[in-house]
Enzyme design. Structure first.
Site, PDB file in Angstrom:
ATOM      1  N   LYS A   9       0.834  -1.204   0.000  1.00  0.00           N
ATOM      2  CA  LYS A   9       0.000   0.000   0.000  1.00  0.00           C
ATOM      3  C   LYS A   9       0.877   1.266   0.000  1.00  0.00           C
ATOM      4  CE  LYS A   9      -3.934  -2.259   2.353  1.00  0.00           C
ATOM      5  NZ  LYS A   9      -4.801  -2.218   3.576  1.00  0.00           N
ATOM      6  N   TYR A  49     -12.304  -2.632  -3.464  1.00  0.00           N
ATOM      7  CA  TYR A  49     -12.877  -2.599  -2.115  1.00  0.00           C
ATOM      8  C   TYR A  49     -14.408  -2.563  -2.141  1.00  0.00           C
ATOM      9  CZ  TYR A  49      -8.335  -2.092   0.247  1.00  0.00           C
ATOM     10  OH  TYR A  49      -7.073  -2.308   0.767  1.00  0.00           O
ATOM     11  N   ASN A 112      -1.943   0.052   7.353  1.00  0.00           N
ATOM     12  CA  ASN A 112      -1.480  -1.310   7.651  1.00  0.00           C
ATOM     13  C   ASN A 112      -0.684  -1.973   6.529  1.00  0.00           C
ATOM     14  OD1 ASN A 112      -3.598  -1.912   5.972  1.00  0.00           O
ATOM     15  ND2 ASN A 112      -4.766  -3.096   7.475  1.00  0.00           N
ATOM     16  N   HIS A 115      -1.999  -5.420   1.466  1.00  0.00           N
ATOM     17  CA  HIS A 115      -3.258  -6.114   1.217  1.00  0.00           C
ATOM     18  C   HIS A 115      -2.953  -7.544   0.789  1.00  0.00           C
ATOM     19  CE1 HIS A 115      -7.229  -7.141  -0.382  1.00  0.00           C
ATOM     20  NE2 HIS A 115      -6.569  -7.695  -1.385  1.00  0.00           N
ATOM     21  N   GLU A 126      -9.508 -10.497  -7.742  1.00  0.00           N
ATOM     22  CA  GLU A 126      -8.660  -9.313  -7.522  1.00  0.00           C
ATOM     23  C   GLU A 126      -7.471  -9.308  -8.480  1.00  0.00           C
ATOM     24  OE1 GLU A 126      -9.777  -9.002  -2.738  1.00  0.00           O
ATOM     25  OE2 GLU A 126      -7.721  -9.464  -3.336  1.00  0.00           O
TER      26      GLU A 126
END
Ligand code: IDP
Ligand code: MG
Length: 149
Positions: A9, A49, A112, A115, A126
């Protein structure tokens, strides 16, 4: 063979953790079959998402994931989903065990770092949002028999 979509990310890229994060999946024994560096559009983020649409954190999540470049990868292996999620650690970094990516580098759920897909179906889905079939490479790893029985 299971596939998982892994993203470094924007915080992982900004913090110069790309190599550290990629290295953990590589050393674990997962096999890299696709990789690119890109900045996600809001359109791609809303597809990726989609399950979180309507949640209170959704707008912040889309703002975060589109805020800078990311590394998108597809890793393959038996039980790739479970292996990758164990390597990543719990969603909330303060709950993630030391030794996991989030447990070693994270402090907050909204930063965080990584993913990883949560099921084989979502791994396929995905992966197809980020990569065409031609961009996923089928290759033989010479070390295979030392990693997979
Ligand atoms: P996961 O990334 O561990 O699979 P999910 O529950 O699928 O976790 O949530 C997707 C992402 O949305 C998380 O990684 C995190 O960045 C963000 N997120 C999830 N829950 C919250 C929350 O309660 N507050 C802020 N961000 C959240
Ligand atoms: Mg998830």
């Amino acid at each position: 063979m299971e596939k998982t979509l892994i993203l470094v990310k924007p915080d992982g890229v900004q913090r110069s953790l790309i190599g550290e994060i990629v290295g953990r999946f590589e050393r674990r024994g997962l096999k890299l079959i696709g990789m690119k560096f890109l900045q996600m559009t809001t359109e791609l983020a809303s597809k990726h998402y989609a399950v979180h649409q309507g949640r209170p954190f959704y707008d912040d999540l889309v703002a975060y994931i589109t805020s800078g470049p990311i590394v998108a990868m597809v890793w393959e292996g038996n039980d790739a989903i479970a292996a990758a999620r164990a390597t990543i650690g719990a969603t909330k970094p303060v709950d993630a065990s030391p030794g996991t990516i989030r447990g070693d580098f994270g402090m907050e759920i909204g930063r965080n770092l990584v993913h990883g897909s949560d099921s084989p179906e979502n791994g396929e889905l995905e992966a197809s949002l980020f990569f065409s079939d031609e961009e996923l490479v089928s290759w033989g790893r010479d070390l295979e028999s030392w990693i997979v029985e």
